[in-house]
Design an enzyme around this catalytic site. Structure first.
Site, PDB file in Angstrom:
ATOM      1  N   SER A 124     -11.704  -1.519  -9.956  1.00 14.82           N
ATOM      2  CA  SER A 124     -11.277  -1.301  -8.455  1.00 14.82           C
ATOM      3  C   SER A 124     -11.784  -0.022  -7.893  1.00 14.82           C
ATOM      4  CB  SER A 124      -9.735  -0.924  -8.644  1.00 14.82           C
ATOM      5  OG  SER A 124      -9.379  -0.184  -7.458  1.00 14.82           O
ATOM      6  N   TYR A 149      -2.251   3.801 -13.145  1.00 14.82           N
ATOM      7  CA  TYR A 149      -2.970   2.403 -12.937  1.00 14.82           C
ATOM      8  C   TYR A 149      -4.668   2.528 -12.844  1.00 14.82           C
ATOM      9  CZ  TYR A 149      -5.028  -0.975  -9.630  1.00 14.82           C
ATOM     10  OH  TYR A 149      -5.964  -1.721  -9.133  1.00 14.82           O
ATOM     11  N   LYS A 153      -7.984   1.376 -15.109  1.00 12.14           N
ATOM     12  CA  LYS A 153      -9.211   0.393 -14.827  1.00 12.14           C
ATOM     13  C   LYS A 153     -10.364   1.260 -15.457  1.00 12.14           C
ATOM     14  CE  LYS A 153      -7.364  -2.768 -12.334  1.00 12.14           C
ATOM     15  NZ  LYS A 153      -7.411  -4.119 -12.844  1.00 12.14           N
TER      16      LYS A 153
HETATM   17  C1  UD1 Z   1      -3.929   0.727  -3.236  1.00 12.21           C
HETATM   18  C2  UD1 Z   1      -4.224   1.189  -4.495  1.00 12.21           C
HETATM   19  C3  UD1 Z   1      -5.565   0.849  -5.021  1.00 12.21           C
HETATM   20  C4  UD1 Z   1      -5.654  -0.609  -5.309  1.00 12.21           C
HETATM   21  C5  UD1 Z   1      -5.280  -1.148  -3.931  1.00 12.21           C
HETATM   22  C6  UD1 Z   1      -5.208  -2.554  -4.108  1.00 12.21           C
HETATM   23  C7  UD1 Z   1      -3.011   3.527  -4.032  1.00 12.21           C
HETATM   24  C8  UD1 Z   1      -3.235   4.930  -4.028  1.00 12.21           C
HETATM   25  N1  UD1 Z   1      -4.009   2.755  -4.237  1.00 12.21           N
HETATM   26  O1  UD1 Z   1      -4.906   1.071  -2.425  1.00 12.21           O
HETATM   27  O2  UD1 Z   1      -5.640   1.635  -6.303  1.00 12.21           O
HETATM   28  O3  UD1 Z   1      -6.783  -1.141  -5.899  1.00 12.21           O
HETATM   29  O4  UD1 Z   1      -4.161  -0.614  -3.268  1.00 12.21           O
HETATM   30  O5  UD1 Z   1      -5.196  -3.204  -2.929  1.00 12.21           O
HETATM   31  O6  UD1 Z   1      -2.123   2.807  -3.665  1.00 12.21           O
HETATM   32  N2  UD1 Z   1      -0.390   2.528   4.278  1.00 12.21           N
HETATM   33  C9  UD1 Z   1       0.252   2.639   5.329  1.00 12.21           C
HETATM   34  N3  UD1 Z   1       1.710   2.406   5.391  1.00 12.21           N
HETATM   35  C10 UD1 Z   1       2.035   1.307   4.321  1.00 12.21           C
HETATM   36  C11 UD1 Z   1       1.249   0.839   3.481  1.00 12.21           C
HETATM   37  C12 UD1 Z   1       0.025   1.550   3.467  1.00 12.21           C
HETATM   38  O7  UD1 Z   1       0.151   3.245   6.513  1.00 12.21           O
HETATM   39  O8  UD1 Z   1       3.029   0.816   4.562  1.00 12.21           O
HETATM   40  C13 UD1 Z   1      -1.798   3.119   4.655  1.00 12.21           C
HETATM   41  C14 UD1 Z   1      -2.151   3.716   3.277  1.00 12.21           C
HETATM   42  O9  UD1 Z   1      -1.732   5.237   3.760  1.00 12.21           O
HETATM   43  C15 UD1 Z   1      -3.645   3.418   3.287  1.00 12.21           C
HETATM   44  C16 UD1 Z   1      -3.859   2.194   4.051  1.00 12.21           C
HETATM   45  O10 UD1 Z   1      -2.697   2.013   4.409  1.00 12.21           O
HETATM   46  O11 UD1 Z   1      -4.191   4.587   4.370  1.00 12.21           O
HETATM   47  C17 UD1 Z   1      -4.088   1.452   2.632  1.00 12.21           C
HETATM   48  O12 UD1 Z   1      -3.216   1.263   1.945  1.00 12.21           O
HETATM   49  P1  UD1 Z   1      -2.858   0.110   0.536  1.00 12.21           P
HETATM   50  O13 UD1 Z   1      -2.971  -1.110   1.314  1.00 12.21           O
HETATM   51  O14 UD1 Z   1      -1.645   0.585   0.048  1.00 12.21           O
HETATM   52  O15 UD1 Z   1      -4.030   0.518  -0.358  1.00 12.21           O
HETATM   53  P2  UD1 Z   1      -4.714   1.642  -0.887  1.00 12.21           P
HETATM   54  O16 UD1 Z   1      -3.769   2.814  -1.037  1.00 12.21           O
HETATM   55  O17 UD1 Z   1      -5.922   1.920  -0.327  1.00 12.21           O
END
Ligand code: UD1
Length: 348
Positions: A124, A149, A153
């Site tokens: 990842s 996690y 990796k």
């Molecule tokens: C997350 C994991 C990453 C993993 C990936 C798989 C973390 C810190 N990292 O990435 O290790 O490989 O998922 O897809 O969790 N967001 C919102 N509201 C929400 C959910 C997310 O605003 O309810 C925002 C987050 O702040 C971020 C973006 O959406 O900026 C993407 O979030 P998310 O889909 O959880 O992925 P990552 O955090 O990038």
């Protein structure tokens, strides 16, 4: 000869299985159903017309793994199986290290015993941790991830590198994924977290189908165009196809190789919400909430290496992904309801 796919009923695994079957390859799946369902197997069969071999157990179970290697001639392994909830990994680090490391070790032992020399490992972009030098490329020094996690990796990558160095006849490929989103265009398989989703698009899908009230946008004060987090979202079908390319490349190759798989472009949270609303003609109510701990502002990948060496190129867009995700949300749950009704009537 068959490809062993661990975690083959999960989100990325199931899409990869579809692509492998459509390439004419034989597939054997091992999946403990801890974050997937057996129904996915029927849906894979519905899409491809082929029902792959399936064994429901945890990859760490050496005795059961042995039975699979005795029964099938495995030519390559694609190792997807693993725990992947970032938040949970901080509260249950032991479970994460135990499961995510021992599964890889078990497979490596089987490779040694049964003369299997090729493996692809699901890694990842999280291994790059928090850094400012964007886009992330494979040459960057990896130090620490921001959660257990992510550490699993990194540790898996190190184990695989060292084994590959010690076994010059092996080919081991690590694929570092950007954020996979979307679903199969059939609407039959997609991302279905059993709990409240942690990831952005599955959460949006549930808001769209009114199973959840509103989206919390985690922070609007990041140094990005609109203040919300920016990620490299790749359609899961493009990502799955990347595995077929990596597998083909491995046939005539040895050594340890690492590739980023992403689009090379960043999209903000609000841009993804806007795309979802526009493409699906639905409103996504949202509120701005505090930053989520452990989140970084921006992450996107340099995908030049995968393009040059594997011929990897994404074909699907964010718009395709949000449409496919919503189709799956609607069709997937409809199928679930039909099944439930059938079960009910059988009971009666
Ligand atoms: C997350 C994991 C990453 C993993 C990936 C798989 C973390 C810190 N990292 O990435 O290790 O490989 O998922 O897809 O969790 N967001 C919102 N509201 C929400 C959910 C997310 O605003 O309810 C925002 C987050 O702040 C971020 C973006 O959406 O900026 C993407 O979030 P998310 O889909 O959880 O992925 P990552 O955090 O990038």
């Amino acid at each position: 000869m068959a490809v062993l796919v661990t975690g083959g009923l999960g989100f990325i695994g199931s899409h990869a299985v579809v692509e492998l079957l459509q390439e004419g390859l034989d597939v054997v799946i091992v999946d403990d159903l801890s974050n997937s369902s057996k129904e996915v197997l029927s849906r894979i069969a519905k899409i491809t017309g082929i029902k792959p071999f399936f064994y429901p157990f945890n990859v760490c179970k050496l005795n059961k793994l042995k039975e699979v290697f005795e029964k099938h001639i495995i030519s390559e392994i694609i190792h997807f199986a693993g725990f992947k909830a970032v938040g949970e990994s901080s509260s249950k680090p032991l479970e994460y290290y135990d499961n995510n490391l021992n599964s890889t070790l078990a497979l490596l032992k089987m490779m040694e015993k049964y003369q299997v020399k090729k493996m692809i490992f699901s890694s990842s972009a999280t291994v790059y941790g928090e850094r400012d030098d964007l886009p992330f490329n494979e040459g960057m020094t990896i130090t620490h991830a921001t959660n257990p996690y992510g550490e699993t990796k990194i540790m898996n990558e190190i184990i695989l590198r060292d084994v590959a160095i010690s076994r010059p006849d092996y080919a081991i490929t690590v694929l570092r994924y950007a954020n996979p989103i979307g679903a199969h265009s059939s609407g039959l398989i997609g991302e279905k977290p059993s709990d409240i989703p942690n990831n952005l698009l599955p959460y949006i899908q549930r808001v769209a189908s009114k199973k959840l009230n509103e989206l919390a946008v985690f922070g609007d004060d990041y140094p990005t165009t609109d203040g919300t987090g920016v990620r490299d979202y790749i359609h899961v079908t493009d990502l799955a196809k990347g595995h077929v390319l990596a597998l083909k490349k491995m046939v005539a190759r040895t050594g340890f190789h690492v590739y980023n798989l992403g689009t090379g472009r960043g999209t903000s949270v609000l841009e993804l919400v806007a795309a979802f609303e526009r493409e699906n003609h639905v409103k996504i109510p949202y509120r701005i909430a505090a930053r989520r701990s452990g989140d970084i502002a921006t992450s996107y990948l340099d995908v030049t290496l995968a393009k040059n060496e594997l011929g990897f190129q994404t074909k699907l867009t964010i718009n395709d992904a949000v449409r496919d995700a919503y189709r799956f949300e609607i069709r997937g749950s409809k199928l679930d309801k039909t099944k439930l009704l059938k079960k009910e009537s059988i009971k009666k």
